[in-house]
Scaffold this motif. Sequence first.
Motif, PDB file in Angstrom:
ATOM      1  N   VAL A   1       0.854  -1.174   0.000  1.00  0.00           N
ATOM      2  CA  VAL A   1       0.000   0.000   0.000  1.00  0.00           C
ATOM      3  C   VAL A   1       0.896   1.232   0.000  1.00  0.00           C
ATOM      4  O   VAL A   1       1.845   1.329   0.791  1.00  0.00           O
ATOM      5  CB  VAL A   1      -0.921   0.035   1.223  1.00  0.00           C
ATOM      6  CG1 VAL A   1      -1.784   1.289   1.202  1.00  0.00           C
ATOM      7  CG2 VAL A   1      -1.790  -1.214   1.254  1.00  0.00           C
ATOM      8  N   GLN A   2       0.585   2.184  -0.860  1.00  0.00           N
ATOM      9  CA  GLN A   2       1.380   3.395  -0.945  1.00  0.00           C
ATOM     10  C   GLN A   2       0.481   4.592  -1.212  1.00  0.00           C
ATOM     11  O   GLN A   2      -0.394   4.542  -2.077  1.00  0.00           O
ATOM     12  CB  GLN A   2       2.436   3.281  -2.039  1.00  0.00           C
ATOM     13  CG  GLN A   2       3.399   4.449  -2.093  1.00  0.00           C
ATOM     14  CD  GLN A   2       4.482   4.252  -3.133  1.00  0.00           C
ATOM     15  OE1 GLN A   2       4.290   3.579  -4.135  1.00  0.00           O
ATOM     16  NE2 GLN A   2       5.634   4.861  -2.884  1.00  0.00           N
ATOM     17  N   LEU A   3       0.715   5.680  -0.475  1.00  0.00           N
ATOM     18  CA  LEU A   3       0.043   6.948  -0.692  1.00  0.00           C
ATOM     19  C   LEU A   3       1.101   7.990  -1.018  1.00  0.00           C
ATOM     20  O   LEU A   3       2.075   8.144  -0.277  1.00  0.00           O
ATOM     21  CB  LEU A   3      -0.732   7.393   0.543  1.00  0.00           C
ATOM     22  CG  LEU A   3      -1.782   6.436   1.110  1.00  0.00           C
ATOM     23  CD1 LEU A   3      -2.422   7.038   2.358  1.00  0.00           C
ATOM     24  CD2 LEU A   3      -2.846   6.121   0.069  1.00  0.00           C
TER      25      LEU A   3
ATOM     26  N   ILE B   1      -4.463  -0.699  -2.996  1.00  0.00           N
ATOM     27  CA  ILE B   1      -5.711  -0.837  -2.265  1.00  0.00           C
ATOM     28  C   ILE B   1      -6.878  -0.759  -3.237  1.00  0.00           C
ATOM     29  O   ILE B   1      -6.729  -0.254  -4.354  1.00  0.00           O
ATOM     30  CB  ILE B   1      -5.887   0.236  -1.170  1.00  0.00           C
ATOM     31  CG1 ILE B   1      -5.935   1.639  -1.784  1.00  0.00           C
ATOM     32  CG2 ILE B   1      -4.792   0.126  -0.123  1.00  0.00           C
ATOM     33  CD1 ILE B   1      -6.291   2.725  -0.798  1.00  0.00           C
ATOM     34  N   ILE B   2      -8.012  -1.263  -2.792  1.00  0.00           N
ATOM     35  CA  ILE B   2      -9.251  -1.035  -3.537  1.00  0.00           C
ATOM     36  C   ILE B   2      -9.761   0.316  -3.060  1.00  0.00           C
ATOM     37  O   ILE B   2     -10.426   0.433  -2.040  1.00  0.00           O
ATOM     38  CB  ILE B   2     -10.268  -2.151  -3.295  1.00  0.00           C
ATOM     39  CG1 ILE B   2      -9.677  -3.512  -3.655  1.00  0.00           C
ATOM     40  CG2 ILE B   2     -11.539  -1.897  -4.109  1.00  0.00           C
ATOM     41  CD1 ILE B   2     -10.580  -4.684  -3.350  1.00  0.00           C
TER      42      ILE B   2
ATOM     43  N   CYS C   1      -1.704  12.642   3.919  1.00  0.00           N
ATOM     44  CA  CYS C   1      -2.844  11.895   3.419  1.00  0.00           C
ATOM     45  C   CYS C   1      -2.985  10.594   4.202  1.00  0.00           C
ATOM     46  O   CYS C   1      -1.987   9.931   4.508  1.00  0.00           O
ATOM     47  CB  CYS C   1      -2.645  11.605   1.928  1.00  0.00           C
ATOM     48  SG  CYS C   1      -3.946  10.654   1.133  1.00  0.00           S
ATOM     49  N   LYS C   2      -4.208  10.226   4.536  1.00  0.00           N
ATOM     50  CA  LYS C   2      -4.482   8.997   5.268  1.00  0.00           C
ATOM     51  C   LYS C   2      -5.584   8.215   4.582  1.00  0.00           C
ATOM     52  O   LYS C   2      -6.583   8.781   4.155  1.00  0.00           O
ATOM     53  CB  LYS C   2      -4.901   9.316   6.708  1.00  0.00           C
ATOM     54  CG  LYS C   2      -5.246   8.097   7.542  1.00  0.00           C
ATOM     55  CD  LYS C   2      -5.826   8.505   8.879  1.00  0.00           C
ATOM     56  CE  LYS C   2      -6.276   7.320   9.695  1.00  0.00           C
ATOM     57  NZ  LYS C   2      -6.912   7.733  10.967  1.00  0.00           N
ATOM     58  N   ALA C   3      -5.403   6.912   4.501  1.00  0.00           N
ATOM     59  CA  ALA C   3      -6.416   6.005   3.983  1.00  0.00           C
ATOM     60  C   ALA C   3      -6.865   5.072   5.092  1.00  0.00           C
ATOM     61  O   ALA C   3      -6.040   4.567   5.850  1.00  0.00           O
ATOM     62  CB  ALA C   3      -5.871   5.202   2.807  1.00  0.00           C
ATOM     63  N   GLU C   4      -8.168   4.844   5.192  1.00  0.00           N
ATOM     64  CA  GLU C   4      -8.729   3.962   6.200  1.00  0.00           C
ATOM     65  C   GLU C   4      -9.775   3.062   5.555  1.00  0.00           C
ATOM     66  O   GLU C   4     -10.756   3.546   5.000  1.00  0.00           O
ATOM     67  CB  GLU C   4      -9.353   4.750   7.345  1.00  0.00           C
ATOM     68  CG  GLU C   4      -9.982   3.869   8.408  1.00  0.00           C
ATOM     69  CD  GLU C   4     -10.659   4.649   9.511  1.00  0.00           C
ATOM     70  OE1 GLU C   4     -11.258   4.016  10.397  1.00  0.00           O
ATOM     71  OE2 GLU C   4     -10.579   5.900   9.502  1.00  0.00           O
ATOM     72  N   ARG C   5      -9.558   1.774   5.653  1.00  0.00           N
ATOM     73  CA  ARG C   5     -10.516   0.811   5.131  1.00  0.00           C
ATOM     74  C   ARG C   5     -11.785   0.843   5.972  1.00  0.00           C
ATOM     75  O   ARG C   5     -11.721   0.737   7.195  1.00  0.00           O
ATOM     76  CB  ARG C   5      -9.908  -0.590   5.134  1.00  0.00           C
ATOM     77  CG  ARG C   5     -10.848  -1.706   4.672  1.00  0.00           C
ATOM     78  CD  ARG C   5     -11.133  -1.612   3.186  1.00  0.00           C
ATOM     79  NE  ARG C   5     -11.631  -2.877   2.662  1.00  0.00           N
ATOM     80  CZ  ARG C   5     -12.911  -3.249   2.679  1.00  0.00           C
ATOM     81  NH1 ARG C   5     -13.842  -2.461   3.198  1.00  0.00           N
ATOM     82  NH2 ARG C   5     -13.258  -4.434   2.162  1.00  0.00           N
ATOM     83  N   GLU C   6     -12.909   0.999   5.322  1.00  0.00           N
ATOM     84  CA  GLU C   6     -14.181   1.037   6.028  1.00  0.00           C
ATOM     85  C   GLU C   6     -14.727  -0.378   6.179  1.00  0.00           C
ATOM     86  O   GLU C   6     -14.998  -1.063   5.197  1.00  0.00           O
ATOM     87  CB  GLU C   6     -15.180   1.923   5.302  1.00  0.00           C
ATOM     88  CG  GLU C   6     -14.812   3.402   5.338  1.00  0.00           C
ATOM     89  CD  GLU C   6     -15.937   4.297   4.866  1.00  0.00           C
ATOM     90  OE1 GLU C   6     -15.882   5.503   5.158  1.00  0.00           O
ATOM     91  OE2 GLU C   6     -16.870   3.793   4.207  1.00  0.00           O
TER      92      GLU C   6
ATOM     93  N   PHE D   1      -5.087   1.090   8.228  1.00  0.00           N
ATOM     94  CA  PHE D   1      -4.688   2.483   8.081  1.00  0.00           C
ATOM     95  C   PHE D   1      -3.392   2.580   7.306  1.00  0.00           C
ATOM     96  O   PHE D   1      -2.505   1.744   7.444  1.00  0.00           O
ATOM     97  CB  PHE D   1      -4.493   3.155   9.451  1.00  0.00           C
ATOM     98  CG  PHE D   1      -5.726   3.184  10.293  1.00  0.00           C
ATOM     99  CD1 PHE D   1      -6.009   2.148  11.161  1.00  0.00           C
ATOM    100  CD2 PHE D   1      -6.601   4.257  10.221  1.00  0.00           C
ATOM    101  CE1 PHE D   1      -7.155   2.174  11.954  1.00  0.00           C
ATOM    102  CE2 PHE D   1      -7.746   4.293  11.006  1.00  0.00           C
ATOM    103  CZ  PHE D   1      -8.026   3.245  11.871  1.00  0.00           C
ATOM    104  N   CYS D   2      -3.271   3.638   6.520  1.00  0.00           N
ATOM    105  CA  CYS D   2      -2.046   3.889   5.769  1.00  0.00           C
ATOM    106  C   CYS D   2      -1.852   5.394   5.647  1.00  0.00           C
ATOM    107  O   CYS D   2      -2.815   6.130   5.407  1.00  0.00           O
ATOM    108  CB  CYS D   2      -2.114   3.249   4.384  1.00  0.00           C
ATOM    109  SG  CYS D   2      -0.614   3.403   3.400  1.00  0.00           S
ATOM    110  N   TRP D   3      -0.605   5.851   5.801  1.00  0.00           N
ATOM    111  CA  TRP D   3      -0.255   7.267   5.744  1.00  0.00           C
ATOM    112  C   TRP D   3       0.678   7.561   4.590  1.00  0.00           C
ATOM    113  O   TRP D   3       1.549   6.748   4.254  1.00  0.00           O
ATOM    114  CB  TRP D   3       0.437   7.708   7.036  1.00  0.00           C
ATOM    115  CG  TRP D   3      -0.445   7.740   8.238  1.00  0.00           C
ATOM    116  CD1 TRP D   3      -0.676   6.727   9.114  1.00  0.00           C
ATOM    117  CD2 TRP D   3      -1.202   8.865   8.700  1.00  0.00           C
ATOM    118  NE1 TRP D   3      -1.538   7.145  10.106  1.00  0.00           N
ATOM    119  CE2 TRP D   3      -1.876   8.452   9.879  1.00  0.00           C
ATOM    120  CE3 TRP D   3      -1.375  10.171   8.250  1.00  0.00           C
ATOM    121  CZ2 TRP D   3      -2.712   9.310  10.600  1.00  0.00           C
ATOM    122  CZ3 TRP D   3      -2.205  11.022   8.963  1.00  0.00           C
ATOM    123  CH2 TRP D   3      -2.857  10.589  10.122  1.00  0.00           C
TER     124      TRP D   3
END
Length: 121
Positions: free
Chosen positions: A2-4, A27-28, A95-100, A109-111
């Motif tokens: 996973v990469q942001l 990620i999806i 930026c942050k990603a959070e799987r719902e 979580f990914c930053w």
Amino acid sequence: QVQLVESGGGLVQPGGSLRLSCTASGIIFSFYAMGWYRQAPGKQRELVADIRAGGNTNYVDSVKGRFTISRDNRKNTVYLQMNSLKPEDTAVYYCKAERERLVRRPDDFCWGQGTQVTVSS
């Protein structure tokens, strides 16, 4: 993996505008809530804005009416449009990603690495 990756930061004068972008891979994307956080020197990291997978948005009071968060699922990208910038907006923006999920997992979580925004005349 996973990469942001954030982009769009820089130096801008007070009252100016800037648009930040964060592109995700691994990620999806459409399953994730996305958020923008910022951290100024000597201060705690704070949530600026987030957008749920379904499109609902939330903003910290200090940026309401000035910032807009949006997402483009086709491009796997979340944006933060920042208008009427003030010196106090100066910070590193993350930026942050959070799987719902109904029940979150520790690795949901990914930053990103952060991008510097400086508002100064």
